[in-house]
Motif scaffolding. Sequence first.
Motif, PDB file in Angstrom:
ATOM      1  N   PRO A   3       0.834  -1.200   0.000  1.00 37.46           N
ATOM      2  CA  PRO A   3       0.000   0.000   0.000  1.00 37.46           C
ATOM      3  C   PRO A   3       0.870   1.253   0.000  1.00 37.46           C
ATOM      4  O   PRO A   3       1.875   1.327   0.689  1.00 37.46           O
ATOM      5  CB  PRO A   3      -0.797  -0.123   1.300  1.00 37.46           C
ATOM      6  N   GLY A   4       0.488   2.220  -0.801  1.00 38.36           N
ATOM      7  CA  GLY A   4       1.226   3.468  -0.900  1.00 38.36           C
ATOM      8  C   GLY A   4       2.219   3.505  -2.040  1.00 38.36           C
ATOM      9  O   GLY A   4       2.675   4.569  -2.420  1.00 38.36           O
ATOM     10  N   GLU A   5       2.563   2.347  -2.606  1.00 36.48           N
ATOM     11  CA  GLU A   5       3.477   2.319  -3.739  1.00 36.48           C
ATOM     12  C   GLU A   5       2.718   2.602  -5.020  1.00 36.48           C
ATOM     13  O   GLU A   5       1.533   2.327  -5.121  1.00 36.48           O
ATOM     14  CB  GLU A   5       4.151   0.953  -3.844  1.00 36.48           C
ATOM     15  N   SER A   6       3.412   3.139  -6.002  1.00 32.51           N
ATOM     16  CA  SER A   6       2.807   3.429  -7.297  1.00 32.51           C
ATOM     17  C   SER A   6       3.278   2.425  -8.324  1.00 32.51           C
ATOM     18  O   SER A   6       4.365   1.885  -8.229  1.00 32.51           O
ATOM     19  CB  SER A   6       3.185   4.834  -7.771  1.00 32.51           C
ATOM     20  N   ARG A   7       2.441   2.207  -9.292  1.00 31.22           N
ATOM     21  CA  ARG A   7       2.805   1.353 -10.403  1.00 31.22           C
ATOM     22  C   ARG A   7       2.187   1.950 -11.658  1.00 31.22           C
ATOM     23  O   ARG A   7       1.044   2.363 -11.638  1.00 31.22           O
ATOM     24  CB  ARG A   7       2.241  -0.044 -10.161  1.00 31.22           C
ATOM     25  N   CYS A   8       2.946   1.992 -12.709  1.00 29.78           N
ATOM     26  CA  CYS A   8       2.435   2.557 -13.951  1.00 29.78           C
ATOM     27  C   CYS A   8       1.576   1.519 -14.640  1.00 29.78           C
ATOM     28  O   CYS A   8       2.017   0.399 -14.887  1.00 29.78           O
ATOM     29  CB  CYS A   8       3.583   2.991 -14.855  1.00 29.78           C
ATOM     30  N   GLY A   9       0.341   1.874 -14.923  1.00 29.91           N
ATOM     31  CA  GLY A   9      -0.556   0.962 -15.611  1.00 29.91           C
ATOM     32  C   GLY A   9      -0.478   1.138 -17.108  1.00 29.91           C
ATOM     33  O   GLY A   9      -0.460   0.189 -17.857  1.00 29.91           O
ATOM     34  N   VAL A  10      -0.427   2.368 -17.563  1.00 32.41           N
ATOM     35  CA  VAL A  10      -0.394   2.669 -18.987  1.00 32.41           C
ATOM     36  C   VAL A  10       0.546   3.848 -19.173  1.00 32.41           C
ATOM     37  O   VAL A  10       0.454   4.831 -18.455  1.00 32.41           O
ATOM     38  CB  VAL A  10      -1.795   3.058 -19.511  1.00 32.41           C
ATOM     39  N   SER A  11       1.446   3.745 -20.116  1.00 33.44           N
ATOM     40  CA  SER A  11       2.318   4.861 -20.427  1.00 33.44           C
ATOM     41  C   SER A  11       2.536   4.866 -21.924  1.00 33.44           C
ATOM     42  O   SER A  11       2.773   3.822 -22.517  1.00 33.44           O
ATOM     43  CB  SER A  11       3.661   4.715 -19.709  1.00 33.44           C
ATOM     44  N   ALA A  12       2.414   6.023 -22.533  1.00 33.06           N
ATOM     45  CA  ALA A  12       2.593   6.106 -23.978  1.00 33.06           C
ATOM     46  C   ALA A  12       3.457   7.304 -24.313  1.00 33.06           C
ATOM     47  O   ALA A  12       3.280   8.378 -23.751  1.00 33.06           O
ATOM     48  CB  ALA A  12       1.240   6.234 -24.666  1.00 33.06           C
ATOM     49  N   SER A  13       4.391   7.095 -25.184  1.00 31.59           N
ATOM     50  CA  SER A  13       5.193   8.196 -25.704  1.00 31.59           C
ATOM     51  C   SER A  13       4.739   8.459 -27.130  1.00 31.59           C
ATOM     52  O   SER A  13       4.532   7.528 -27.901  1.00 31.59           O
ATOM     53  CB  SER A  13       6.674   7.831 -25.708  1.00 31.59           C
ATOM     54  N   CYS A  14       4.534   9.705 -27.458  1.00 30.42           N
ATOM     55  CA  CYS A  14       4.136  10.050 -28.808  1.00 30.42           C
ATOM     56  C   CYS A  14       4.857  11.331 -29.196  1.00 30.42           C
ATOM     57  O   CYS A  14       5.544  11.930 -28.380  1.00 30.42           O
ATOM     58  CB  CYS A  14       2.623  10.182 -28.929  1.00 30.42           C
ATOM     59  N   VAL A  15       4.690  11.721 -30.408  1.00 35.86           N
ATOM     60  CA  VAL A  15       5.366  12.926 -30.890  1.00 35.86           C
ATOM     61  C   VAL A  15       4.909  14.105 -30.033  1.00 35.86           C
ATOM     62  O   VAL A  15       3.729  14.367 -29.900  1.00 35.86           O
ATOM     63  CB  VAL A  15       5.040  13.168 -32.382  1.00 35.86           C
ATOM     64  N   GLY A  16       5.837  14.768 -29.415  1.00 39.79           N
ATOM     65  CA  GLY A  16       5.500  15.937 -28.613  1.00 39.79           C
ATOM     66  C   GLY A  16       5.519  15.676 -27.123  1.00 39.79           C
ATOM     67  O   GLY A  16       5.466  16.602 -26.344  1.00 39.79           O
ATOM     68  N   GLY A  17       5.592  14.427 -26.650  1.00 41.57           N
ATOM     69  CA  GLY A  17       5.646  14.193 -25.211  1.00 41.57           C
ATOM     70  C   GLY A  17       5.051  12.878 -24.775  1.00 41.57           C
ATOM     71  O   GLY A  17       4.856  11.975 -25.575  1.00 41.57           O
ATOM     72  N   ASP A  18       4.766  12.801 -23.477  1.00 39.25           N
ATOM     73  CA  ASP A  18       4.284  11.569 -22.859  1.00 39.25           C
ATOM     74  C   ASP A  18       2.917  11.767 -22.222  1.00 39.25           C
ATOM     75  O   ASP A  18       2.582  12.844 -21.758  1.00 39.25           O
ATOM     76  CB  ASP A  18       5.254  11.110 -21.771  1.00 39.25           C
ATOM     77  N   VAL A  19       2.160  10.676 -22.174  1.00 37.00           N
ATOM     78  CA  VAL A  19       0.890  10.594 -21.460  1.00 37.00           C
ATOM     79  C   VAL A  19       1.029   9.409 -20.526  1.00 37.00           C
ATOM     80  O   VAL A  19       1.578   8.376 -20.904  1.00 37.00           O
ATOM     81  CB  VAL A  19      -0.284  10.359 -22.436  1.00 37.00           C
ATOM     82  N   PHE A  20       0.546   9.540 -19.292  1.00 35.51           N
ATOM     83  CA  PHE A  20       0.642   8.415 -18.368  1.00 35.51           C
ATOM     84  C   PHE A  20      -0.679   8.199 -17.647  1.00 35.51           C
ATOM     85  O   PHE A  20      -1.485   9.112 -17.501  1.00 35.51           O
ATOM     86  CB  PHE A  20       1.759   8.633 -17.346  1.00 35.51           C
ATOM     87  N   ALA A  21      -0.882   6.982 -17.197  1.00 38.29           N
ATOM     88  CA  ALA A  21      -1.979   6.629 -16.300  1.00 38.29           C
ATOM     89  C   ALA A  21      -1.394   5.609 -15.338  1.00 38.29           C
ATOM     90  O   ALA A  21      -0.869   4.587 -15.763  1.00 38.29           O
ATOM     91  CB  ALA A  21      -3.154   6.045 -17.069  1.00 38.29           C
ATOM     92  N   SER A  22      -1.446   5.912 -14.045  1.00 38.52           N
ATOM     93  CA  SER A  22      -0.835   5.017 -13.070  1.00 38.52           C
ATOM     94  C   SER A  22      -1.788   4.785 -11.909  1.00 38.52           C
ATOM     95  O   SER A  22      -2.749   5.528 -11.723  1.00 38.52           O
ATOM     96  CB  SER A  22       0.477   5.611 -12.558  1.00 38.52           C
ATOM     97  N   TYR A  23      -1.501   3.744 -11.134  1.00 36.55           N
ATOM     98  CA  TYR A  23      -2.298   3.494  -9.938  1.00 36.55           C
ATOM     99  C   TYR A  23      -1.370   3.349  -8.742  1.00 36.55           C
ATOM    100  O   TYR A  23      -0.209   3.012  -8.867  1.00 36.55           O
ATOM    101  CB  TYR A  23      -3.214   2.291 -10.095  1.00 36.55           C
ATOM    102  N   ARG A  24      -1.929   3.627  -7.566  1.00 35.79           N
ATOM    103  CA  ARG A  24      -1.188   3.536  -6.305  1.00 35.79           C
ATOM    104  C   ARG A  24      -2.187   3.183  -5.209  1.00 35.79           C
ATOM    105  O   ARG A  24      -3.386   3.175  -5.429  1.00 35.79           O
ATOM    106  CB  ARG A  24      -0.459   4.842  -6.009  1.00 35.79           C
ATOM    107  N   ASP A  25      -1.678   2.959  -4.054  1.00 32.96           N
ATOM    108  CA  ASP A  25      -2.527   2.584  -2.910  1.00 32.96           C
ATOM    109  C   ASP A  25      -3.473   1.450  -3.293  1.00 32.96           C
ATOM    110  O   ASP A  25      -4.664   1.488  -2.996  1.00 32.96           O
ATOM    111  CB  ASP A  25      -3.321   3.781  -2.368  1.00 32.96           C
ATOM    112  N   LEU A  26      -2.917   0.441  -3.945  1.00 41.05           N
ATOM    113  CA  LEU A  26      -3.706  -0.722  -4.337  1.00 41.05           C
ATOM    114  C   LEU A  26      -3.956  -1.586  -3.112  1.00 41.05           C
ATOM    115  O   LEU A  26      -3.016  -1.968  -2.413  1.00 41.05           O
ATOM    116  CB  LEU A  26      -2.951  -1.516  -5.406  1.00 41.05           C
TER     117      LEU A  26
END
Length: 158
Positions: A3-26
């Motif tokens: 509990p309290g740790e983060s984990r990246c669920g979805v990460s995408a790099s595309c032209v111009g930068g990054d988008v992320f979606a992560s979860y924590r406190d599972l």
Amino acid sequence: MRPGESRCGVSASCVGGDVFASYRDLHLSAQCAQIGVGSGEPALWGRHLGREALGLLVRHLEDDLGLHRISLHVIATNDRAIWAYKACGFEVEGIERDAVATDRGTFLDDVGMARIAGRLPSALRPWPGPRAREGGRPAPPRPAPAARPRPPPAKSGG
């Protein structure tokens, strides 16, 4: 994962930068987690990449991990994110006043939202809606319509 740790669920790099979606406190025993979605690249805003990443993460958490409740926090002035979360079934649960300090010495409100698996969104649509006032505060609520006085009972004549 603890509990309290983060984990990246979805990460995408595309032209111009990054988008992320992560979860924590599972918490698998409680079937809940907190999530975060974002992109610091203004060139990517408005292209629905965050919403797509959010949808993938929600499906993973609900379908693969069996979570019942997914929650998040968002700054009250971030209308685009709030609308994207609402479009994915998240509902406003509360607003923490002046919860986030800015580098300009001001404070912003923090909106708590959650999605419950299998539950339809409530018909109640609490603030925040479009364009919060400066500082992340809602406009004052509209007063309820005044109750009309009842007419006196009709006199029966005879």
